[in-house]
Design an enzyme around this catalytic site. Structure first.
Site, mmCIF file in Angstrom:
data_model
loop_
_atom_site.group_PDB
_atom_site.id
_atom_site.type_symbol
_atom_site.label_atom_id
_atom_site.label_comp_id
_atom_site.label_asym_id
_atom_site.label_seq_id
_atom_site.Cartn_x
_atom_site.Cartn_y
_atom_site.Cartn_z
ATOM 1 N N ASP A 1 59.253 33.354 78.381
ATOM 2 C CA ASP A 1 58.888 33.942 77.091
ATOM 3 C C ASP A 1 59.577 33.139 76.007
ATOM 4 O OD1 ASP A 1 57.602 36.974 76.452
ATOM 5 O OD2 ASP A 1 58.601 35.941 74.792
ATOM 6 N N LEU B 1 45.367 46.586 84.833
ATOM 7 C CA LEU B 1 46.421 47.596 85.031
ATOM 8 C C LEU B 1 46.478 48.616 83.904
ATOM 9 C CD1 LEU B 1 49.227 47.113 83.180
ATOM 10 C CD2 LEU B 1 49.398 45.157 84.685
ATOM 11 N N LYS C 1 36.343 42.429 82.249
ATOM 12 C CA LYS C 1 37.448 43.173 81.654
ATOM 13 C C LYS C 1 37.015 43.975 80.434
ATOM 14 C CE LYS C 1 41.334 44.756 80.546
ATOM 15 N NZ LYS C 1 42.678 44.284 80.535
ATOM 16 N N CYS D 1 45.164 48.586 74.322
ATOM 17 C CA CYS D 1 44.002 47.933 74.932
ATOM 18 C C CYS D 1 42.673 48.491 74.472
ATOM 19 C CB CYS D 1 44.097 48.022 76.448
ATOM 20 S SG CYS D 1 45.473 47.075 77.083
ATOM 21 N N LYS E 1 41.558 48.035 70.640
ATOM 22 C CA LYS E 1 41.389 46.651 70.173
ATOM 23 C C LYS E 1 40.365 45.905 71.013
ATOM 24 C CE LYS E 1 44.270 43.913 73.042
ATOM 25 N NZ LYS E 1 43.899 42.783 73.815
ATOM 26 N N ARG F 1 51.506 52.030 70.364
ATOM 27 C CA ARG F 1 50.473 51.229 69.696
ATOM 28 C C ARG F 1 49.206 52.085 69.541
ATOM 29 N NH1 ARG F 1 50.228 46.020 73.321
ATOM 30 N NH2 ARG F 1 50.818 47.577 74.867
HETATM 31 C C1 UDX Z 1 43.494 50.768 79.785
HETATM 32 C C2 UDX Z 1 42.598 50.588 81.038
HETATM 33 O O1 UDX Z 1 42.558 51.817 81.785
HETATM 34 C C3 UDX Z 1 43.126 49.467 81.908
HETATM 35 O O2 UDX Z 1 42.255 49.263 83.017
HETATM 36 C C4 UDX Z 1 43.222 48.202 81.088
HETATM 37 O O3 UDX Z 1 43.759 47.154 81.849
HETATM 38 C C5 UDX Z 1 44.088 48.438 79.848
HETATM 39 O O4 UDX Z 1 43.567 49.539 79.096
HETATM 40 P P1 UDX Z 1 45.858 51.892 79.284
HETATM 41 O O5 UDX Z 1 45.757 51.372 77.899
HETATM 42 O O6 UDX Z 1 47.158 51.787 80.005
HETATM 43 O O7 UDX Z 1 44.767 51.184 80.239
HETATM 44 O O8 UDX Z 1 45.461 53.424 79.171
HETATM 45 P P2 UDX Z 1 44.544 54.464 79.931
HETATM 46 O O9 UDX Z 1 45.316 55.191 80.948
HETATM 47 O O10 UDX Z 1 43.258 53.869 80.341
HETATM 48 O O11 UDX Z 1 44.290 55.490 78.717
HETATM 49 C C6 UDX Z 1 43.759 55.014 77.474
HETATM 50 C C7 UDX Z 1 43.678 56.112 76.449
HETATM 51 O O12 UDX Z 1 42.614 56.990 76.772
HETATM 52 C C8 UDX Z 1 44.917 56.996 76.318
HETATM 53 O O13 UDX Z 1 45.166 57.218 74.947
HETATM 54 C C9 UDX Z 1 44.517 58.291 77.013
HETATM 55 O O14 UDX Z 1 45.193 59.402 76.467
HETATM 56 C C10 UDX Z 1 43.032 58.342 76.693
HETATM 57 N N1 UDX Z 1 42.246 59.110 77.680
HETATM 58 C C11 UDX Z 1 42.170 58.715 78.985
HETATM 59 C C12 UDX Z 1 41.537 60.243 77.261
HETATM 60 O O15 UDX Z 1 41.574 60.602 76.079
HETATM 61 N N2 UDX Z 1 40.788 60.919 78.187
HETATM 62 C C13 UDX Z 1 40.701 60.558 79.480
HETATM 63 O O16 UDX Z 1 40.001 61.225 80.247
HETATM 64 C C14 UDX Z 1 41.426 59.404 79.899
#
Ligand code: UDX
Length: 439
Positions: free
Chosen positions: A32, A156, A210, A266, A269, A336
């Site tokens: 990094d 992930l 993705k 994720c 954005k 974020r």
């Molecule tokens: C996400 C994708 O799941 C992952 O595959 C990718 O690599 C990165 O983006 P992450 O950002 O860690 O992962 O969050 P995730 O668990 O998917 O939840 C995203 C958002 O959706 C959260 O704010 C969560 O509260 C919301 N969410 C999720 C809902 O509002 N309802 C749901 O049923 C599921």
């Protein structure tokens, strides 16, 4: 001797990837440009919250399989397979992805690559990026076309990062040669032996898998939240609706959880960058539904503020509001684009005194929003509150005792933004309970 690998960028993705590669038995060097981050990682300290990852970080360091550096020269000489995991955030001036970290990484690394090697991109990028990076790599590298690129997206989820990395649903390898595919197969031999599907694609398909996956997940969440709006207009219950839909195998219940909607580093954005890229490609109409997905998602935050204001008697002036949750989701300290903090900040702006508690995200929240007040427990956040808002569904909030919290608050008003509480239990304890999408 174990195969040597490097990982460029030690954010969420890079740190997890480096640690998990060491766990798979490889000798890993993580790079990094931030010396503070490198020093923390080298001392076994994770710069963010992720269950299980710090133990594996320390195990990797203790076994001598994992090291960290700020030196590109050292990293380039260390291995002949390099994973690129730098950040690709949203640009400050629009929806598109900011690729400056990726370009800086390739432009610094490529001139140091003197012999044939494989550079593996893992970050989320607009479709077409790998093609450009591949050309740039062979132009700048003394090894020429011997410096080959592959694109291997990462799926992930925060909170499950270790499991998702060691036991992925699928491995996608955008490659241009059998050599590159074979090398990735070898590196991922352990998950492949467990039956993980391995899909070899071209660069563009690998990049698209993705963003398409994240666009689908965001759409599913916004679909159920659109149904919540209809439920609110009709007296129906979106929680029951979601459960009933989930029993249809074709629909399934995952990412069908209604509430305050999606946030994080994720989903928001990625769908915006995807729309921006579709514009450039002249296929903006194909993704125009994502504007609606984004709009539905943002409307949930506004609806939450409206519900809270209703309970506050029409105005937040002089009201005390307790907020449970600051992280964008439970089991994370990531704030974020957090829906919870967005709502808290808006209500503060409307004149309320807002006190926030989160089991993990208070330090990050305090840094980003010093204007809010912070508590050291849910009970502390509830103290003297006229309204309590549940904005991130940490298990400890779902299990909270309405009687205990009821004794701390000034008035028993609860708005459940995540459908996490049992309405009967809270109403039985004399709470005025409201929830998004529920009667
Ligand atoms: C996400 C994708 O799941 C992952 O595959 C990718 O690599 C990165 O983006 P992450 O950002 O860690 O992962 O969050 P995730 O668990 O998917 O939840 C995203 C958002 O959706 C959260 O704010 C969560 O509260 C919301 N969410 C999720 C809902 O509002 N309802 C749901 O049923 C599921």
């Amino acid at each position: 001797m174990a195969r040597r690998l490097t990982v460029f960028g030690t954010g969420y993705l890079g740190t997890t990837h480096a640690v998990c590669l060491a766990e798979l038995g490889y000798e890993v060097l993580g790079l990094d440009i931030d010396p503070v981050r490198v020093a923390a990682l080298a001392a076994g300290r994770l710069p963010f919250f992720e269950p299980g990852l710090e133990d594996l970080l320390r195990a990797g360091l203790d076994r001598g399989r994992l090291r960290f550096t700020t030196s590109y020269e050292e990293a380039a000489a260390f291995a002949d397979t390099h994973f690129v995991c730098v950040g690709t955030p949203q640009r400050g001036d629009g929806y598109a992805a900011d690729l400056s970290q990726l370009h800086a990484c390739i432009d610094t690394l490529a001139p140091l690559l003197h012999s044939p090697c494989l550079v593996v991109g893992k970050c989320t990028v607009p479709v077409g990026t790998a093609e450009q990076i591949s050309e740039r790599l062979s132009q700048l590298s003394p090894a020429g076309s011997g410096a080959e690129l592959a694109w291997n997206p990462e799926f992930l989820r925060e909170g499950y990062a270790v499991r998702d990395t060691l036991h992925p649903d699928r491995i996608v390898a955008g490659t241009r040669s059998p050599r590159a595919s074979a090398l990735l197969r070898e590196i991922y031999a352990r998950p492949l032996a467990d039956g993980t599907p391995f899909l070899v694609t071209d660069f563009a398909t690998a990049e698209l898998v993705k963003v398409a996956a994240n666009a689908f997940l965001a759409t599913k969440i916004s679909f159920i939240n659109a149904m919540a709006e209809v439920c609110e207009a009709t007296g129906a219950d979106v929680t029951m609706l979601s459960e009933a839909l989930s029993h249809d195998d074709r629909i399934g219940g995952r990412y069908l959880g209604p509430g305050l909607g999606f946030g994080g580093g994720c989903l928001p954005k990625d769908i915006r960058a995807f729309m921006a890229r579709a514009d450039e490609l002249g296929v903006d109409q194909a993704l125009s539904f994502l504007r609606e997905v984004d709009a539905i998602n943002m409307r949930r935050r506004a609806r939450m503020v409206d519900l809270a204001r209703e309970l506050a008697g029409g105005s937040f002036e002089g009201r005390v509001v307790g907020v449970l949750g600051a992280a964008f989701k439970p089991n994370s300290d990531d704030i974020r684009d957090s829906p919870a903090l967005d709502v808290a900040q808006t209500i503060h702006g409307l004149g309320a005194r807002v006190t926030v508690y989160d089991p993990a995200a208070v330090p990050n929240a305090r840094r980003a929003h010093p204007e809010l007040e912070y508590a050291t427990s849910a009970l502390d956040a509830a103290r003297d509150a006229h309204i309590l808002l549940l904005l991130t569904e940490w298990p400890e909030f779902a299990d909270a005792d309405p009687e205990v919290l009821g004794k701390a608050v000034a008035e028993r008003n609860m708005v459940d933004g995540r459908g996490a509480l049992d309405p009967e239990r809270w109403r039985a304890a004399s709470w005025h309970y409201r929830a998004l999408g529920r009667p």
